[in-house]
Scaffold this motif. Structure first.
Motif, mmCIF file in Angstrom:
data_model
loop_
_atom_site.group_PDB
_atom_site.id
_atom_site.type_symbol
_atom_site.label_atom_id
_atom_site.label_comp_id
_atom_site.label_asym_id
_atom_site.label_seq_id
_atom_site.Cartn_x
_atom_site.Cartn_y
_atom_site.Cartn_z
ATOM 1 N N ALA A 89 19.609 47.531 34.273
ATOM 2 C CA ALA A 89 19.851 46.008 33.936
ATOM 3 C C ALA A 89 20.541 46.406 32.377
ATOM 4 O O ALA A 89 21.522 45.265 32.357
ATOM 5 N N ILE A 90 20.246 47.033 31.752
ATOM 6 C CA ILE A 90 21.082 47.275 30.512
ATOM 7 C C ILE A 90 22.509 47.605 30.699
ATOM 8 O O ILE A 90 23.375 46.638 29.899
ATOM 9 N N ALA A 102 25.442 45.050 29.643
ATOM 10 C CA ALA A 102 26.207 45.429 28.562
ATOM 11 C C ALA A 102 27.902 45.492 29.147
ATOM 12 O O ALA A 102 28.697 45.144 28.487
ATOM 13 N N THR A 103 27.842 45.844 30.200
ATOM 14 C CA THR A 103 29.404 45.578 30.930
ATOM 15 C C THR A 103 29.863 44.346 31.317
ATOM 16 O O THR A 103 30.917 43.842 30.767
ATOM 17 N N SER A 104 28.995 43.462 31.772
ATOM 18 C CA SER A 104 29.442 42.119 32.062
ATOM 19 C C SER A 104 30.040 41.353 30.639
ATOM 20 O O SER A 104 30.645 40.513 30.675
ATOM 21 N N ASP A 105 29.229 41.629 29.380
ATOM 22 C CA ASP A 105 29.233 40.986 28.390
ATOM 23 C C ASP A 105 29.963 41.679 27.363
ATOM 24 O O ASP A 105 30.274 41.378 26.188
ATOM 25 N N ASN A 106 30.652 42.795 27.775
ATOM 26 C CA ASN A 106 31.474 43.786 27.078
ATOM 27 C C ASN A 106 30.829 44.142 25.649
ATOM 28 O O ASN A 106 31.534 44.141 24.638
ATOM 29 N N TYR A 107 29.639 44.857 25.724
ATOM 30 C CA TYR A 107 29.044 45.485 24.526
ATOM 31 C C TYR A 107 29.568 46.857 24.801
ATOM 32 O O TYR A 107 29.729 47.251 25.755
ATOM 33 N N HIS A 108 29.707 47.420 23.767
ATOM 34 C CA HIS A 108 30.164 48.637 23.525
ATOM 35 C C HIS A 108 29.036 49.768 23.154
ATOM 36 O O HIS A 108 29.022 50.784 23.657
ATOM 37 N N LEU A 109 27.736 49.176 22.540
ATOM 38 C CA LEU A 109 26.726 50.040 22.273
ATOM 39 C C LEU A 109 25.685 49.083 22.311
ATOM 40 O O LEU A 109 25.563 47.863 21.917
ATOM 41 N N VAL A 133 17.898 40.775 29.282
ATOM 42 C CA VAL A 133 17.614 42.218 30.119
ATOM 43 C C VAL A 133 16.139 41.816 31.026
ATOM 44 O O VAL A 133 16.315 41.960 32.268
ATOM 45 N N LEU A 134 15.352 41.142 30.258
ATOM 46 C CA LEU A 134 14.187 40.922 31.112
ATOM 47 C C LEU A 134 14.287 39.910 32.140
ATOM 48 O O LEU A 134 13.966 39.971 33.459
ATOM 49 N N THR A 135 15.198 38.885 32.182
ATOM 50 C CA THR A 135 15.239 37.713 32.922
ATOM 51 C C THR A 135 16.136 38.381 34.069
ATOM 52 O O THR A 135 15.812 38.071 35.110
ATOM 53 N N HIS A 136 17.096 39.015 33.805
ATOM 54 C CA HIS A 136 17.891 39.948 34.823
ATOM 55 C C HIS A 136 16.999 40.801 35.662
ATOM 56 O O HIS A 136 16.946 40.586 37.057
ATOM 57 N N LEU A 137 16.020 41.631 35.021
ATOM 58 C CA LEU A 137 15.118 42.297 35.905
ATOM 59 C C LEU A 137 14.199 41.238 36.807
ATOM 60 O O LEU A 137 14.131 41.743 37.852
#
Length: 197
Positions: free
Chosen positions: A142-143, A147-154, A179-183
């Protein structure tokens, strides 16, 4: 003369180094202007694990199994206690051989109880470990998706445990609820609330 030469050398050296200092200080600023910026987020993995519906349901199922097994163990313990009471109450009327037989029976039952308890505990522990591993994999996935969809690097763990190396973060960086909502939205698990006592 030597003193003046030394002073001129320092002056010339400083004239050379000072512009270099400004040049090197400006270079990172240029790279910052090129649009290279990093997005960082934090997730409280402990909180996500605690509130993850799938984990709650799996733990409820495991608890039912533990409760069912506990009844079997309680029955075995009750038989041992009955035999102990029988031994205590019958000391005066039982022969030495009968007492010895009953003592051996109690010892065998107690050994069987301990062995069964240990075996069942290992089974429960391994099932719990499997649940934790499965849920952690889900959380990691989920992370990765967020992270990929919102363009987070770390993405750092913002848990409150002493093992966490994160000492401070801005609340605006926290994507725990996301993350919790997604899960929980991607999980087909529904958890029944426990009745209040």
């Amino acid at each position: 003369m030597k003193g003046r030469y030394f002073f001129i050398s320092l002056f010339v050296l400083s004239c050379i180094l000072i512009p270099l200092k400004y040049v090197t200080a400006q270079e990172p600023a240029k790279s910052a202007d090129t649009g290279t910026s990093y997005r960082i987020a934090v997730v409280d993995v402990e909180l996500v694990m605690r509130e993850y519906n799938k984990r709650k349901q799996k733990y409820e199922e495991l608890q039912k199994e533990v409760d069912a097994q506990q009844k079997d163990l309680d029955n075995l313990m009750n038989r041992i206690e009955e035999d102990r009471k029988k031994l205590e109450s019958g000391k005066a009327t039982m022969s030495d051989e009968e007492k010895l037989d009953l003592k051996m029976k109690i010892e065998q039952e107690a050994a069987a109880y301990r062995a069964e308890l240990e075996k069942r505990q290992k089974t429960i522990d391994s099932k719990e470990e499997r649940i934790i591993r499965e849920c952690l994999d889900d959380i990691q996935n989920a992370i990765n998706v967020i992270a990929t969809s919102d363009n987070y690097h770390l993405v750092f763990n913002a848990g409150k445990s002493l093992k966490s190396s994160l000492l401070f973060h801005s609340p605006t960086m926290d994507i725990t609820s996301k993350v919790l909502t997604h899960l929980n939205s991607n999980s087909s698990v529904t958890v029944t609330p426990k009745p209040k006592k």
